[in-house]
Design a protein around this motif. Structure first.
Motif, PDB file in Angstrom:
ATOM      1  N   ALA A  59      17.480  24.840  -8.812  1.00  0.00           N
ATOM      2  CA  ALA A  59      17.177  23.550  -8.183  1.00  0.00           C
ATOM      3  C   ALA A  59      18.398  22.653  -8.042  1.00  0.00           C
ATOM      4  O   ALA A  59      18.670  22.138  -6.961  1.00  0.00           O
ATOM      5  N   ASP A  60      19.129  22.450  -9.111  1.00  0.00           N
ATOM      6  CA  ASP A  60      20.220  21.485  -9.045  1.00  0.00           C
ATOM      7  C   ASP A  60      21.526  22.012  -9.634  1.00  0.00           C
ATOM      8  O   ASP A  60      22.419  21.244  -9.957  1.00  0.00           O
ATOM      9  N   GLY A  61      21.622  23.312  -9.775  1.00  0.00           N
ATOM     10  CA  GLY A  61      22.824  23.898 -10.351  1.00  0.00           C
ATOM     11  C   GLY A  61      24.007  23.860  -9.405  1.00  0.00           C
ATOM     12  O   GLY A  61      23.866  23.885  -8.191  1.00  0.00           O
ATOM     13  N   LYS A  62      25.169  23.791  -9.987  1.00  0.00           N
ATOM     14  CA  LYS A  62      26.410  23.874  -9.219  1.00  0.00           C
ATOM     15  C   LYS A  62      26.608  25.335  -8.825  1.00  0.00           C
ATOM     16  O   LYS A  62      26.145  26.238  -9.526  1.00  0.00           O
ATOM     17  N   PRO A  63      27.313  25.586  -7.725  1.00  0.00           N
ATOM     18  CA  PRO A  63      27.521  26.973  -7.305  1.00  0.00           C
ATOM     19  C   PRO A  63      28.054  27.875  -8.421  1.00  0.00           C
ATOM     20  O   PRO A  63      27.596  29.010  -8.568  1.00  0.00           O
ATOM     21  N   GLU A  64      28.982  27.379  -9.222  1.00  0.00           N
ATOM     22  CA  GLU A  64      29.531  28.201 -10.311  1.00  0.00           C
ATOM     23  C   GLU A  64      28.441  28.569 -11.318  1.00  0.00           C
ATOM     24  O   GLU A  64      28.391  29.689 -11.817  1.00  0.00           O
ATOM     25  N   ILE A  66      25.138  28.631 -10.729  1.00  0.00           N
ATOM     26  CA  ILE A  66      24.180  29.528 -10.072  1.00  0.00           C
ATOM     27  C   ILE A  66      24.732  30.948 -10.067  1.00  0.00           C
ATOM     28  O   ILE A  66      24.020  31.899 -10.404  1.00  0.00           O
ATOM     29  N   LYS A  67      25.990  31.085  -9.706  1.00  0.00           N
ATOM     30  CA  LYS A  67      26.626  32.405  -9.667  1.00  0.00           C
ATOM     31  C   LYS A  67      26.591  33.059 -11.048  1.00  0.00           C
ATOM     32  O   LYS A  67      26.211  34.230 -11.183  1.00  0.00           O
ATOM     33  N   LYS A  68      26.937  32.303 -12.061  1.00  0.00           N
ATOM     34  CA  LYS A  68      26.956  32.835 -13.424  1.00  0.00           C
ATOM     35  C   LYS A  68      25.550  33.238 -13.874  1.00  0.00           C
ATOM     36  O   LYS A  68      25.349  34.318 -14.435  1.00  0.00           O
ATOM     37  N   ALA A  69      24.569  32.367 -13.618  1.00  0.00           N
ATOM     38  CA  ALA A  69      23.186  32.659 -14.026  1.00  0.00           C
ATOM     39  C   ALA A  69      22.633  33.869 -13.274  1.00  0.00           C
ATOM     40  O   ALA A  69      22.001  34.742 -13.883  1.00  0.00           O
ATOM     41  N   ASP A  70      22.863  33.936 -11.964  1.00  0.00           N
ATOM     42  CA  ASP A  70      22.360  35.062 -11.171  1.00  0.00           C
ATOM     43  C   ASP A  70      23.007  36.370 -11.603  1.00  0.00           C
ATOM     44  O   ASP A  70      22.334  37.390 -11.749  1.00  0.00           O
ATOM     45  N   SER A  71      24.320  36.328 -11.831  1.00  0.00           N
ATOM     46  CA  SER A  71      25.031  37.533 -12.253  1.00  0.00           C
ATOM     47  C   SER A  71      24.487  38.055 -13.578  1.00  0.00           C
ATOM     48  O   SER A  71      24.186  39.247 -13.715  1.00  0.00           O
ATOM     49  N   ALA A  72      24.345  37.153 -14.544  1.00  0.00           N
ATOM     50  CA  ALA A  72      23.823  37.562 -15.852  1.00  0.00           C
ATOM     51  C   ALA A  72      22.381  38.059 -15.735  1.00  0.00           C
ATOM     52  O   ALA A  72      22.003  39.050 -16.370  1.00  0.00           O
TER      53      ALA A  72
END
Length: 189
Positions: A59-64, A66-72
């Protein structure tokens, strides 16, 4: 920007969690289902946790972030599918007609899904977070790929949950959908 990704991921995970059916089965099928389900439960929990991680940053995450969360999350889901494949492999051939084919197909498709999630992780890792537009466009592409990945995983689960095996799995606590707390809603009156 990450809502499509969350929706696609949730759709696939929902089918994984929906190992269901009803009815009475003989003890050999029940024993087989218990063997598989006892190993599946921790993996379902990992998938749920990974979904929650993606959702919490979407919802409100910064791109970095979001990228880290999606990757993990994709790494965690890939590992969960691989572990489910191992569980089906180690449980042996289901004691039902055409059990060998059912097992072989499920293992093959679960392995393919694990590999596809690992590939999604690689794709996310390559996204450029410095360019908002490119990042958003990259996430859209990953969401499209995710839809395809979910279809392969869904097919594997459908095959496992068919017939006698599905009925036996539905009775096992390890194959039942993990419960989540409903979101509280505020009402003004």
């Amino acid at each position: 920007m990450n809502k499509k990704l969350v929706a696609a991921l949730s759709g696939g995970a929902a089918l994984i969690l929906a190992l269901s059916g009803c009815g009475d089965d003989d003890s050999k099928v029940d024993d087989y289902a218990k063997k598989v389900c006892d190993q599946v439960q921790p993996q379902l929990k990992k998938i749920t946790e990974a979904n929650e991680s993606i959702t919490s940053t979407a919802a409100d995450g910064k791109p970095e972030d979001i990228k880290k969360a999606d990757s993990a999350a994709f790494q965690q889901i890939s590992g969960a599918y691989a572990a489910m494949s191992d569980a089906v492999e180690k449980a042996g051939v289901p004691p039902v007609g055409d059990g060998e084919r059912i097992q072989k197909d499920a293992v093959k498709e679960l392995d393919a899904t694990a590999t596809a999630y690992a590939d999604l992780k690689t794709s996310v890792d390559k996204l450029d977070t410095k360019d908002q537009a490119a990042f958003a466009e990259g996430l859209k592409g990953i969401a499209g790929d995710l839809d395809k990945v979910n279809k392969v995983g869904d097919d594997a689960i459908r095959k496992l949950q068919s017939g006698e095996i599905g009925k036996a799995m539905a009775k096992q606590s390890g194959c039942q959908r993990p419960t989540t707390s409903p979101s509280p809603t505020a009402t003004k009156g």
